[in-house]
Design an enzyme around this catalytic site. Structure first.
Site, PDB file in Angstrom:
ATOM      1  CG  ASP A  38     -54.514  -8.999-130.480  1.00 28.64           C
ATOM      2  OD1 ASP A  38     -55.142 -10.066-130.437  1.00 28.64           O
ATOM      3  OD2 ASP A  38     -53.774  -8.673-131.435  1.00 28.64           O
TER       4      ASP A  38
ATOM      5  CG  ASP B 264     -51.386 -14.335-132.964  1.00 27.75           C
ATOM      6  OD1 ASP B 264     -50.731 -14.602-131.949  1.00 27.75           O
ATOM      7  OD2 ASP B 264     -51.976 -15.208-133.644  1.00 27.75           O
TER       8      ASP B 264
ATOM      9  CG  ASP C 270     -52.616  -6.409-134.655  1.00 26.83           C
ATOM     10  OD1 ASP C 270     -53.472  -7.054-133.996  1.00 26.83           O
ATOM     11  OD2 ASP C 270     -51.991  -6.907-135.611  1.00 26.83           O
TER      12      ASP C 270
END
Length: 298
Positions: free
Chosen positions: A27, A29, A237
């Site tokens: 991922d 961001d 996250d």
């Protein structure tokens, strides 16, 4: 493996076999990029080392293809990437010796091939319009937002916000209603055959695709190209990374600055590691120890 990594790990040992190679899917961001300023400085040296070691780092994000092409250049990344939460896989034209089944020339770029699994954005926007008539719209949809509103909501630059608006398979929603309204909206979307994924800032409406399905599809492309024994590290996250993390041999959960880490069950075939640090510092911490356990220059 260091004692520090062992303390953070759940599961019985690393899943990489002696003759295997790593494939990393990440991922962006809040994971590879800082949540607030989108900086990637903490991972630049490690990314260069991974490239030298011929370990592919595949970017897998809710971002658009246009956004990711720009970031890919910035990160000096040459590998395929997955955009809009698994809705499309974009592959450099000459990356694999044989064109993967189903891939075709990407729109507006002869340098890339694309595997599309997503639902067209127009279909999603029409659904939102019909749903809003009955239930209201307690959110700001990207298709209705101005560039200035996106800049304010995300902290992106004007240019970055313009790239973020170039969506083809998904519609991000900045939720402004209650949690109960969000739950009801997500259930209606599910009943309509659509999917919703909660990212760091936005609730994403899209077709029945996800980051995990796209990761498995791309992994098969590597295997068919001769890299059969790939041990898969996935890093994320937030909730919208769970499908990707679930297909990993080693799932790396990066601590977020603004919410609790997503929970993922350990299985006999999946190890789970949660970083101590947040964002790209956490990415460097765990990925560096996994791939280069004796290297102190990460």
């Amino acid at each position: 493996m260091t004692a520090t990594l062992r303390d953070k790990q759940q599961g019985d040992g690393l899943k990489q076999k002696a003759n295997d190679a790593w494939m990393i899917v990440s991922d962006l961001d809040g994971t590879l990029l800082d949540h607030f300023d989108y900086s990637h400085d903490p991972v630049d040296t490690l990314l260069a080392a991974l490239e030298t070691a011929d370990i592919p780092v595949v970017l897998n994000s809710s971002k658009t293809s246009s956004e990711m092409l720009a970031l890919r250049r910035e990160l000096k990344n040459r590998h395929p990437f997955i955009c809009e939460n698994g809705s499309a896989i974009v592959i450099p034209r000459d990356y694999f010796a044989k064109i993967p089944q189903g891939a075709h020339s990407a729109k507006d770029s002869g340098d890339f091939l694309i595997l599309e699994t997503g639902t067209p954005r127009d279909t999603l926007v029409h659904y939102l319009q019909a749903d809003a008539i009955k239930h209201g719209a307690p959110y700001l949809a990207f298709s209705q937002a101005s560039t200035a509103e996106i800049v304010e909501a995300t902290g992106l630059t004007t240019k970055q916000a313009e790239l973020a608006q170039q969506r083809r398979y998904s519609e991000p929603l900045l939720w402004r209603g209650t949690d109960a309204e969000k739950v009801a909206f997500r259930e209606r979307a599910r009943e309509a055959g659509l999917a919703t994924l909660q990212g760091g800032r936005f609730l994403h409406l899209q077709g029945p695709t996800d980051k995990g399905q796209a990761t498995e599809t791309l992994r098969r492309c590597y295997q068919q190209a001769g890299r059969e024994n790939l041990s898969l590290i996935c890093a994320g996250d937030s909730e919208n990374d769970l499908d990707m993390l679930a297909v990993a041999d080693v799932a790396v959960i990066i601590r977020a600055v603004d919410r609790a880490a997503p929970e993922l069950q350990v299985t006999p075939t999946r190890q789970v590691i949660t970083s101590t640090a947040e964002g790209p510092l956490g990415w460097r911490e765990v990925i560096g120890e996994l791939v280069f356990p004796s290297n102190e220059e990460r």
